[in-house]
Design a protein around this motif. Structure first.
Motif, PDB file in Angstrom:
ATOM      1  N   ALA A   9       0.849  -1.192   0.000  1.00  0.00           N
ATOM      2  CA  ALA A   9       0.000   0.000   0.000  1.00  0.00           C
ATOM      3  C   ALA A   9       0.887   1.244   0.000  1.00  0.00           C
ATOM      4  N   THR A  10       0.606   2.173  -0.913  1.00  0.00           N
ATOM      5  CA  THR A  10       1.376   3.418  -0.959  1.00  0.00           C
ATOM      6  C   THR A  10       0.485   4.606  -1.303  1.00  0.00           C
ATOM      7  N   LEU A  11       0.902   5.779  -0.849  1.00  0.00           N
ATOM      8  CA  LEU A  11       0.241   7.028  -1.228  1.00  0.00           C
ATOM      9  C   LEU A  11       1.030   7.715  -2.342  1.00  0.00           C
ATOM     10  N   ARG A  12       2.114   7.090  -2.769  1.00  0.00           N
ATOM     11  CA  ARG A  12       3.030   7.721  -3.715  1.00  0.00           C
ATOM     12  C   ARG A  12       3.246   6.889  -4.983  1.00  0.00           C
ATOM     13  N   THR A  70       6.194   7.385  -7.372  1.00  0.00           N
ATOM     14  CA  THR A  70       7.576   7.013  -7.040  1.00  0.00           C
ATOM     15  C   THR A  70       7.920   5.573  -7.447  1.00  0.00           C
ATOM     16  N   ILE A  87       8.403  -1.668  10.125  1.00  0.00           N
ATOM     17  CA  ILE A  87       7.069  -1.832   9.526  1.00  0.00           C
ATOM     18  C   ILE A  87       6.024  -2.028  10.622  1.00  0.00           C
ATOM     19  N   LYS A  88       4.905  -1.310  10.461  1.00  0.00           N
ATOM     20  CA  LYS A  88       3.817  -1.452  11.430  1.00  0.00           C
ATOM     21  C   LYS A  88       2.823  -2.491  10.924  1.00  0.00           C
ATOM     22  N   LYS A 110      -0.965  -1.105   9.667  1.00  0.00           N
ATOM     23  CA  LYS A 110      -1.060  -0.065   8.652  1.00  0.00           C
ATOM     24  C   LYS A 110      -0.887  -0.678   7.275  1.00  0.00           C
ATOM     25  N   VAL A 124       5.676  -3.310   2.117  1.00  0.00           N
ATOM     26  CA  VAL A 124       6.017  -1.927   1.782  1.00  0.00           C
ATOM     27  C   VAL A 124       6.991  -1.929   0.615  1.00  0.00           C
ATOM     28  N   THR A 125       6.727  -1.093  -0.372  1.00  0.00           N
ATOM     29  CA  THR A 125       7.683  -1.015  -1.468  1.00  0.00           C
ATOM     30  C   THR A 125       8.743   0.029  -1.153  1.00  0.00           C
ATOM     31  N   VAL A 179      11.530   2.810  -1.894  1.00  0.00           N
ATOM     32  CA  VAL A 179      11.969   3.838  -2.844  1.00  0.00           C
ATOM     33  C   VAL A 179      12.994   4.745  -2.145  1.00  0.00           C
ATOM     34  N   ASP A 205      13.355   8.717  -2.565  1.00  0.00           N
ATOM     35  CA  ASP A 205      12.351   9.672  -2.105  1.00  0.00           C
ATOM     36  C   ASP A 205      11.763   9.381  -0.730  1.00  0.00           C
ATOM     37  N   SER A 206      12.104   8.257  -0.136  1.00  0.00           N
ATOM     38  CA  SER A 206      11.609   7.937   1.198  1.00  0.00           C
ATOM     39  C   SER A 206      12.790   7.776   2.164  1.00  0.00           C
ATOM     40  N   LYS A 212      11.209  12.916   6.905  1.00  0.00           N
ATOM     41  CA  LYS A 212      10.018  12.603   6.124  1.00  0.00           C
ATOM     42  C   LYS A 212       9.174  13.863   5.911  1.00  0.00           C
ATOM     43  N   VAL A 263      10.794  16.118   3.195  1.00  0.00           N
ATOM     44  CA  VAL A 263      10.670  15.734   1.784  1.00  0.00           C
ATOM     45  C   VAL A 263       9.223  15.597   1.322  1.00  0.00           C
ATOM     46  N   TYR A 264       8.336  15.305   2.260  1.00  0.00           N
ATOM     47  CA  TYR A 264       6.967  14.947   1.880  1.00  0.00           C
ATOM     48  C   TYR A 264       6.230  16.075   1.168  1.00  0.00           C
TER      49      TYR A 264
END
Ligand code: ZZB
Length: 258
Positions: free
Chosen positions: A30-33, A36, A119-120, A123, A128-129, A131, A134-135, A203, A206-207
């Motif tokens: 799951a990602t919001l980005r 990226t 990792i939680k 959530k 998690v991928t 990157v 950018d992360s 975070k 950069v976010y």
């Protein structure tokens, strides 16, 4: 919370517990980005979290995520029967380490599952991928593995799964350059993935900048502002069967409406 569910296909040898599965197997992150995804270098799993492999109605594919995420998906039209999860196997993150995957958009032909200890479980999908361009969390965790051979060995990770992978310049962030996470981690002198306060600060730095001022450097949408193409990019991935939309129930909203 509306996430993009990025599908990473298992291409190498499957773990023993899944050796009889005939369908295509995906780990879903799951990602919001989604913009990226051009910079993916590996897939993170927590060695101690329990994951499940389960049946979906999407081309009969088998997906891997936490049980909690699979339950959420079962109410979002991914399963045969609403609210029912057909579990094929339960596997710890440890049992899923070092798998070979292909992932959408990235220039890396093969990426590997690697351990991330922050990792939680509650959530996203627990997958998690990574990157690192950018992360900051990803850059710190990948650097930990690259610097510390005993850390790799502990999780059965070999050199070729980690050492060739470098942050890929994919988004220019004015003032932070084209590897914004690397810039910020170096500036704040982040020492490891456990440097939580610094990483939270990194975070934040950069976010916002990445989202509002970032400009894509590669791919279909090169030259465009990140905020203008986020939706199109997700659609592009969904149309190619490389992503889906996944909703995470928000505790806050639920308590408000109660
Ligand atoms: C790719 C990516 C690229 C991400 C980036 C971030 C960044 P948020 O914004 O706090 O809600 N993530 C997803 N699930 C988990 C989990 N279970 N445990 C720990 N981290 C998780 O966080 C959403 C982001 O947190 C997701 O987007 C994912 O990493 C990670 F360039 O995927 B992201 C400055 C961040 N940049």
């Amino acid at each position: 919370q509306e996430y993009t569910l990025v599908k990473m296909k298992l291409i190498g040898k499957a773990p023993e517990k899944l050796s009889k599965v005939k369908s295509v197997i995906y780990l879903v992150a799951a990602t919001l980005r989604p913009e990226t995804m051009y910079g993916q270098t590996n897939c993170w799993l927590h060695p101690d979290i329990k994951y499940i492999a389960f049946e979906t109605t999407e081309n009969n594919e088998v997906w891997i995520a936490t049980r909690r995420a699979a339950r959420n998906m079962s109410y979002q039209g991914f399963m045969k029967v609403n609210g029912e999860v057909n579990v094929i196997a339960e596997l710890s993150g440890m049992e899923l380490m070092g798998l070979q995957l292909t992932a959408p958009l990235t220039s890396n032909k093969i990426i590997y599952t690697l351990p991330m200890l922050t990792i939680k479980e509650d959530k996203g999908t627990g997958v998690v991928t990574c990157v690192p361009s950018d992360s900051p969390d990803d850059y710190a965790a990948l650097t930990d593995l690259q610097k510390k051979q005993p850390f790799r060995e502990k999780y059965g990770i070999t050199d070729e799964m980690v050492l060739p992978y470098k942050p890929i310049p994919i988004i220019d962030v004015p003032g932070l350059g084209n590897l914004s996470a690397v810039t910020v981690c170096e500036k704040l002198k982040v020492q490891s993935q456990n440097d939580r306060d610094k990483l939270t600060e990194a975070k934040e730095l950069v976010y916002l900048k990445g989202f509002y001022d970032g400009i894509l450097l590669v791919g279909e949408f090169a030259g465009k502002k990140v905020q203008d193409v986020k939706k199109d990019l997700r659609k592009y991935l969904v149309d190619r069967n490389e992503a889906d939309t996944y909703y995470e129930p928000e505790k806050l909203i639920m308590s408000r409406s109660a």
